[in-house]
Design a protein around this motif. Structure first.
Motif, PDB file in Angstrom:
ATOM      1  N   ALA A 134       8.297  -2.714   0.208  1.00 55.87           N
ATOM      2  CA  ALA A 134       7.148  -3.576  -0.062  1.00 55.87           C
ATOM      3  C   ALA A 134       7.505  -4.714  -1.006  1.00 55.87           C
ATOM      4  O   ALA A 134       6.954  -5.815  -0.907  1.00 55.87           O
ATOM      5  CB  ALA A 134       6.008  -2.751  -0.664  1.00 55.87           C
ATOM      6  N   SER A 146       4.585   2.376  -7.603  1.00 57.08           N
ATOM      7  CA  SER A 146       3.572   2.853  -6.668  1.00 57.08           C
ATOM      8  C   SER A 146       2.729   3.935  -7.322  1.00 57.08           C
ATOM      9  O   SER A 146       3.171   4.613  -8.249  1.00 57.08           O
ATOM     10  CB  SER A 146       4.232   3.414  -5.397  1.00 57.08           C
ATOM     11  N   GLN A 160       1.398  -5.598  -3.819  1.00 58.79           N
ATOM     12  CA  GLN A 160       2.380  -5.677  -2.731  1.00 58.79           C
ATOM     13  C   GLN A 160       2.137  -4.615  -1.654  1.00 58.79           C
ATOM     14  O   GLN A 160       2.962  -4.450  -0.763  1.00 58.79           O
ATOM     15  CB  GLN A 160       3.791  -5.485  -3.293  1.00 58.79           C
ATOM     16  N   THR A 161       1.008  -3.940  -1.694  1.00 60.59           N
ATOM     17  CA  THR A 161       0.784  -2.760  -0.863  1.00 60.59           C
ATOM     18  C   THR A 161       0.917  -3.045   0.626  1.00 60.59           C
ATOM     19  O   THR A 161       0.346  -4.006   1.142  1.00 60.59           O
ATOM     20  CB  THR A 161      -0.605  -2.167  -1.137  1.00 60.59           C
ATOM     21  N   LEU A 162       1.674  -2.180   1.323  1.00 51.16           N
ATOM     22  CA  LEU A 162       1.859  -2.276   2.764  1.00 51.16           C
ATOM     23  C   LEU A 162       0.738  -1.545   3.494  1.00 51.16           C
ATOM     24  O   LEU A 162       0.138  -0.612   2.954  1.00 51.16           O
ATOM     25  CB  LEU A 162       3.191  -1.639   3.164  1.00 51.16           C
ATOM     26  N   GLN A 202       1.321   2.108   3.550  1.00 47.21           N
ATOM     27  CA  GLN A 202       1.040   2.746   2.269  1.00 47.21           C
ATOM     28  C   GLN A 202      -0.458   3.002   2.100  1.00 47.21           C
ATOM     29  O   GLN A 202      -0.860   4.049   1.592  1.00 47.21           O
ATOM     30  CB  GLN A 202       1.561   1.887   1.121  1.00 47.21           C
TER      31      GLN A 202
END
Length: 647
Positions: free
Chosen positions: A276, A369, A582-584, A587
């Motif tokens: 990410a 995270s 930046q979270t995908l 995720q």
């Protein structure tokens, strides 16, 4: 041939495409793979046939969780370097001859698998329940759709989960990166267990390791390796590759817990965090401009830190930053001001495409995270404070109070210290609080006999000093037991580095260099100080009383409140705390958040001797004096002449 074979069954439709004939990452070239809507996708390469993923029907919600283009991109990402170089930097491809596996028997086998996959998908509905007609043991769908691999040479069938590609040009839905979306509404986030600073346990996440590490379409690489040679922790390691200009850059991830299962799951979380943070995949960055244009709205790269003039002169391809230079920016959020701020893209996405924009090469420092936004920001900030304190102590050659690990209240910590002693290493720990009251601990595994594998370092930070100690111990416990062998294997190269630090160019060079026994003298300021040192501190002596309310009484903390106290003490010292989400998408599906935390003005960690920004920054000169640890500023002659040993 396949159509005829399918018609002899019950008329399932399949659409066939070839893998390895074009670069699937060149999204603008060639359009999508030619798969018909409603047909079961079939991909062919070598002796293998891939069947799936099957699209969900409209009556089942119409959700397309992954498409054939996702599979083609994931497949390419786990190929060998030679094949990827041929596809991504070479010319056009052509057939080398007739495909030797197009036999009637093979076609019938493919047709049977296509039919079975179609029927299996038809029996299922989202939510994990099978419809009427499902056979015994036919479980509901997992979090990610499946693809099936038929090996026509071995006549075996295996299935693998397929994680959707957030950058897929067919089904990806990246969000716009704008000022409003950058705002962070921090909410109450009670920890699930006192002292954990986590909102849920590792086992509460639906992590299917096979979805992220498999040889067909692993989102984080082709495999996860269990390090059975490790005698301290059950370490695991994986690797994915990403193209950066003309070369493929390997990025390693892993875990080192007390079981391979836990280590693999932790490794996946770390791999996703790095995936990410390397480039914006879930959002479309769209701001370009100059610092002069944006003014106070933007983070000034000069405050974050730039390389020396000598570096830019020696590396003319790296263009130094100037306030009038147009660069890409992303939106972050100032926790000090409660307002969005622009951040240079290269300072938060550390391998963003566009090599010409990289006036520095950032690392994953500050990326973290968590199961909530508050948790992720907390751990990102802890990492930034940890690296800053470590570098201040190392380059400032600052003696530090030693901590007695036998005073730890955790039996597992004391047992691991004893275990390291059994393998010839003394585990030592030092109070590395410099500017802030947040506990920061440096750990050193020191070989008793001073031989190869001389020493290795680690660090940990957190409001619970026991957790900070455990973080430092976990790093040195994993690395120390393997360091003698790695040092002996690579001794010639490492000795050359010890005689010429300019040869220290990569991340792994820094810790491995201190396997050379002669390098021990550069750590004498810490391990063998000339001045007397007070008796060993107890671990509890590092507690910051103002931030230990919930845990003091054995209750649970609210991570948002604890984060607020940390932010207050950092901003009171004159710094801002900026976070970039930046979270995908994958995720979010797991209930995770990833952020990059930046504190402009604190020392950034760099890898490569010529890239050490920390040595020339104002804070390196003044912080030790301002903390009352020195009477005068640190001058050039006072700096440690050797590269830092941070892993």
């Amino acid at each position: 041939m396949l159509a005829r074979s399918l018609s002899r069954l019950d008329g399932a439709e399949a659409s066939v495409a070839v893998l390895g004939s074009r670069d699937e990452f060149a999204a603008a070239e060639g359009g999508p793979q030619p798969h018909d809507a409603g047909a079961v996708p079939v991909h062919v390469y070598g002796q293998h046939v891939l069947v799936g993923p099957v699209r969900q029907s409209e009556e089942d919600g119409g959700a397309v969780r992954a498409c054939p283009r996702c599979l083609a991109r994931r497949w390419q990402s786990v190929r060998s370097v030679s094949l990827r170089d041929a596809l991504e930097t070479g010319g056009a491809t052509h057939a080398a001859g007739e495909w030797p596996y197009a036999t009637p028997f093979a076609v019938d086998a493919v047709a049977a698998l296509v039919t079975a996959v179609r029927d299996r998908a038809a029996r299922r509905r989202p939510g994990g329940r099978a419809t009427a007609g499902a056979v015994d043991g036919d479980e509901g769908p997992g979090l990610f759709p499946e693809v099936h691999l038929l090996d026509l040479r071995a006549l075996t069938v295996r299935h693998y989960p397929l994680v959707p590609d957030p950058q897929c040009p067919e089904c990806g839905t990246p969000a716009a990166d704008d000022e409003e979306a950058a705002r962070m509404a921090l909410r109450a986030a009670p920890e699930y267990k006192s002292g954990s600073f986590r909102v849920r346990s590792l086992d509460d996440y639906d992590i299917d390791v096979a979805a992220f590490a498999n040889p067909v379409c692993g989102a984080l690489g082709p495999s996860v390796v269990h390090d059975v040679s490790s005698t301290s922790t059950s370490a695991t390691i994986g690797c994915f590759s990403m193209r950066s200009g003309e070369y493929l850059r390997e990025t390693f991830w892993g875990g080192h817990a007390d079981s391979f299962r836990a280590s693999a799951r932790i490794g996946v979380l770390e791999g996703l965090e790095r995936y990410a943070g390397m480039r914006a995949r879930a959002k479309v960055t769209q701001v370009k401009g100059t610092l002069e244009e944006f003014g106070e709205l933007a983070v000034d790269p000069r405050v974050v830190g730039l390389y020396s003039r000598e570096f830019y002169r020696a590396n003319p391809r790296v263009v130094p930053f100037t306030p009038d230079r147009e660069i890409p920016w992303v939106w972050g959020y100032s926790l000090r001001d409660g307002a969005p701020r622009l951040v240079p893209e290269v300072l938060t996405y550390y391998h963003a495409p566009g090599l010409e924009n990289r006036f520095v090469q950032e690392s994953s420092n500050g990326c973290a995270s968590g199961g909530s936004l508050e948790e992720a920001v907390y751990f990102g900030l802890m990492e930034v404070l940890e690296r800053d304190a470590f570098l201040l102590a190392w380059y400032g050659m600052q003696p530090l109070p030693e901590i007695d690990p036998s005073t730890s209240e955790r039996p597992a910590t004391r047992h691991m210290v004893d275990r390291l002693e059994m393998y010839g290493y003394r585990a030592r720990f030092f109070d590395t609080r410099i500017t802030f009251p947040v506990p920061v601990i440096t750990g050193v595994a020191e070989r008793f006999d001073g031989g190869p594998g001389r020493m290795c370092f680690g660090a940990g930070a957190g409001l619970d000093p026991e957790a900070a100690l455990d973080g430092a111990l976990c790093e040195i416990a994993t690395d120390a037991v393997n360091l003698p062998g790695r040092t002996e294997k690579d001794e010639a190269r490492l000795r050359a580095m010890s005689e010429d630090f300019s040869r220290v160019t990569a991340l792994h060079d820094h810790p491995l260099l201190y396997g050379i026994p002669e390098m021990g003298r550069y750590a004498d300021f810490l391990l063998h100080p000339r001045t007397g040192r007070a008796a060993g501190l107890r671990v509890t002596d590092l507690r910051w009383a103002g931030a230990d309310r919930g845990g003091e009484a054995g209750g649970v903390r609210d991570i948002r409140e604890e984060l607020g106290r940390c932010v207050e003490t950092v901003t009171a010292a004159g710094f801002d705390v900026v976070a970039v989400d930046q979270t995908l998408p994958e995720q979010r599906m797991l209930g995770l958040h990833t952020v990059s935390v930046l504190v402009p003005g604190l020392l950034p960690i760099d890898f490569g001797w010529s890239r050490q920004r920390a040595r020339t920054m104002p804070r390196m000169r003044t912080a030790l004096r301002e903390a009352g640890l020195r009477e005068e500023d640190v001058g050039p002659a006072d700096l440690n002449p050797a590269p830092h040993p941070f892993p």
